[in-house]
Design a protein around this motif. Structure first.
Motif, PDB file in Angstrom:
ATOM      1  N   THR A  99      31.299 -56.358  34.717  1.00 22.94           N
ATOM      2  CA  THR A  99      31.944 -55.091  34.401  1.00 22.94           C
ATOM      3  C   THR A  99      33.125 -54.845  35.322  1.00 22.94           C
ATOM      4  OG1 THR A  99      29.848 -54.127  33.683  1.00 22.94           O
ATOM      5  CG2 THR A  99      31.572 -52.594  34.255  1.00 22.94           C
ATOM      6  N   LEU A 100      34.227 -54.419  34.736  1.00 21.23           N
ATOM      7  CA  LEU A 100      35.368 -53.969  35.530  1.00 21.23           C
ATOM      8  C   LEU A 100      35.226 -52.466  35.722  1.00 21.23           C
ATOM      9  CD1 LEU A 100      38.303 -55.892  33.822  1.00 21.23           C
ATOM     10  CD2 LEU A 100      37.077 -56.484  35.915  1.00 21.23           C
ATOM     11  N   THR A 101      35.425 -52.007  36.934  1.00 24.73           N
ATOM     12  CA  THR A 101      35.326 -50.575  37.213  1.00 24.73           C
ATOM     13  C   THR A 101      36.686 -50.049  37.670  1.00 24.73           C
ATOM     14  OG1 THR A 101      34.663 -50.903  39.513  1.00 24.73           O
ATOM     15  CG2 THR A 101      32.896 -50.783  37.876  1.00 24.73           C
ATOM     16  N   PHE A 102      36.894 -48.780  37.420  1.00 21.13           N
ATOM     17  CA  PHE A 102      38.145 -48.125  37.789  1.00 21.13           C
ATOM     18  C   PHE A 102      37.796 -46.775  38.407  1.00 21.13           C
ATOM     19  CE2 PHE A 102      38.800 -50.949  34.240  1.00 21.13           C
ATOM     20  CZ  PHE A 102      39.903 -51.704  34.634  1.00 21.13           C
ATOM     21  N   SER A 160      27.945 -53.092  24.400  1.00 23.73           N
ATOM     22  CA  SER A 160      26.572 -52.661  24.641  1.00 23.73           C
ATOM     23  C   SER A 160      25.631 -53.218  23.577  1.00 23.73           C
ATOM     24  CB  SER A 160      26.487 -51.131  24.662  1.00 23.73           C
ATOM     25  OG  SER A 160      27.258 -50.616  25.732  1.00 23.73           O
ATOM     26  N   ALA A 161      26.095 -53.247  22.321  1.00 25.20           N
ATOM     27  CA  ALA A 161      25.286 -53.816  21.241  1.00 25.20           C
ATOM     28  C   ALA A 161      25.111 -55.323  21.438  1.00 25.20           C
ATOM     29  CB  ALA A 161      25.930 -53.526  19.887  1.00 25.20           C
ATOM     30  N   VAL A 162      26.192 -56.013  21.825  1.00 23.90           N
ATOM     31  CA  VAL A 162      26.101 -57.453  22.087  1.00 23.90           C
ATOM     32  C   VAL A 162      25.108 -57.694  23.221  1.00 23.90           C
ATOM     33  CG1 VAL A 162      27.357 -59.473  22.965  1.00 23.90           C
ATOM     34  CG2 VAL A 162      28.394 -58.021  21.208  1.00 23.90           C
ATOM     35  N   ALA A 163      25.184 -56.903  24.285  1.00 30.51           N
ATOM     36  CA  ALA A 163      24.278 -57.070  25.426  1.00 30.51           C
ATOM     37  C   ALA A 163      22.820 -56.890  25.008  1.00 30.51           C
ATOM     38  CB  ALA A 163      24.640 -56.076  26.535  1.00 30.51           C
ATOM     39  N   GLY A 164      22.540 -55.869  24.213  1.00 25.33           N
ATOM     40  CA  GLY A 164      21.161 -55.630  23.782  1.00 25.33           C
ATOM     41  C   GLY A 164      20.610 -56.753  22.931  1.00 25.33           C
ATOM     42  N   VAL A 194      29.720 -45.830  34.409  1.00 22.97           N
ATOM     43  CA  VAL A 194      28.454 -45.089  34.236  1.00 22.97           C
ATOM     44  C   VAL A 194      27.726 -45.606  33.003  1.00 22.97           C
ATOM     45  CG1 VAL A 194      27.471 -42.822  33.710  1.00 22.97           C
ATOM     46  CG2 VAL A 194      29.297 -43.014  35.387  1.00 22.97           C
ATOM     47  N   PHE A 195      28.475 -45.879  31.932  1.00 24.80           N
ATOM     48  CA  PHE A 195      27.873 -46.346  30.691  1.00 24.80           C
ATOM     49  C   PHE A 195      27.425 -47.802  30.808  1.00 24.80           C
ATOM     50  CE2 PHE A 195      31.156 -43.194  29.519  1.00 24.80           C
ATOM     51  CZ  PHE A 195      30.291 -42.159  29.158  1.00 24.80           C
ATOM     52  N   SER A 196      28.264 -48.651  31.410  1.00 24.92           N
ATOM     53  CA  SER A 196      27.875 -50.057  31.558  1.00 24.92           C
ATOM     54  C   SER A 196      26.670 -50.186  32.484  1.00 24.92           C
ATOM     55  CB  SER A 196      29.046 -50.905  32.064  1.00 24.92           C
ATOM     56  OG  SER A 196      29.478 -50.467  33.320  1.00 24.92           O
ATOM     57  N   VAL A 203      27.789 -61.403  29.521  1.00 29.08           N
ATOM     58  CA  VAL A 203      28.493 -60.511  28.603  1.00 29.08           C
ATOM     59  C   VAL A 203      29.478 -59.682  29.415  1.00 29.08           C
ATOM     60  CG1 VAL A 203      26.713 -58.704  28.758  1.00 29.08           C
ATOM     61  CG2 VAL A 203      28.218 -58.779  26.774  1.00 29.08           C
ATOM     62  N   PHE A 204      30.684 -59.566  28.878  1.00 30.25           N
ATOM     63  CA  PHE A 204      31.682 -58.699  29.492  1.00 30.25           C
ATOM     64  C   PHE A 204      31.338 -57.295  29.017  1.00 30.25           C
ATOM     65  CE2 PHE A 204      36.073 -56.941  29.767  1.00 30.25           C
ATOM     66  CZ  PHE A 204      36.201 -57.061  31.148  1.00 30.25           C
ATOM     67  N   LEU A 205      30.720 -56.516  29.861  1.00 25.95           N
ATOM     68  CA  LEU A 205      30.140 -55.228  29.493  1.00 25.95           C
ATOM     69  C   LEU A 205      31.040 -54.080  29.921  1.00 25.95           C
ATOM     70  CD1 LEU A 205      27.663 -53.790  28.298  1.00 25.95           C
ATOM     71  CD2 LEU A 205      26.605 -53.923  30.562  1.00 25.95           C
TER      72      LEU A 205
END
Length: 170
Positions: free
Chosen positions: A142-145, A120-124, A154-156, A111-113
């Motif tokens: 996850t891509l981070t910046f 997040s819903a798709v991941a769960g 932080v959320f992913s 999943v691209f999170l």
């Protein structure tokens, strides 16, 4: 017959495949593109390379080639329930089916999170489906910046930790 997600992939395969066909520009589509208002749906920048419209299927038999629509949106369709909770139940059922048909029966799934509500819903849901089937765990990308306002890592990370997902952060 060569097919791919993007027209340039088809052109590349044709050029390196048996017989090595050089791509020929489709001048009409190039002209449409240059106007800034392309109108043609099925043709691409290359002659003989076509795009399948959304919600359509390509059927090829020994005697025929057919493009047919397999899905359509009905803006007049209405769903009526007596209680609000029934709308939530209906959505949950449709959402679960949509995720399930993409992760069930595959060796690996990811999943691209982003850390937002949607991914997040798709991941769960995907995690629950794969866990119930005792499949390899769902993987998160996850891509981070770092240091930027758009960074949701932080959320992913919290979602990945909640479901015990192996996560790759780029």
């Amino acid at each position: 017959i060569v097919f791919a997600s993007e027209a340039h992939q088809v052109v590349r395969q044709l050029a390196v495949g048996p017989g090595g066909v050089r791509p020929v520009p489709n001048e009409g589509i190039v002209a449409e593109y240059l106007t800034g208002e392309p109108a043609t749906v099925a043709e691409t920048m290359w002659r003989g390379v076509y795009r399948l419209p959304p919600a359509h299927a390509l059927e090829i038999t020994a005697s025929d080639v057919t493009v047919r629509r397999y899905w359509d949106f009905d803006p007049g369709a209405r769903i009526r329930y007596a209680r609000d909770v029934e709308y939530a139940e209906h959505f949950r059922e449709i959402f679960t089916r949509a995720v399930e048909c993409r992760v069930r029966g595959v060796a690996r799934a990811g999943v691209f999170l982003s850390g937002g509500i949607d991914s997040s819903a798709v991941a769960g849901v995907a995690h629950a489906i794969r866990a119930a089937e005792q499949c390899a765990p769902l993987e998160a990308l996850t891509l981070t910046f770092p240091g930027q306002a758009c960074d949701e890592s932080v959320f992913s990370q919290a979602v990945a930790e909640r479901w015990g997902l192996p996560a790759t952060r780029i």
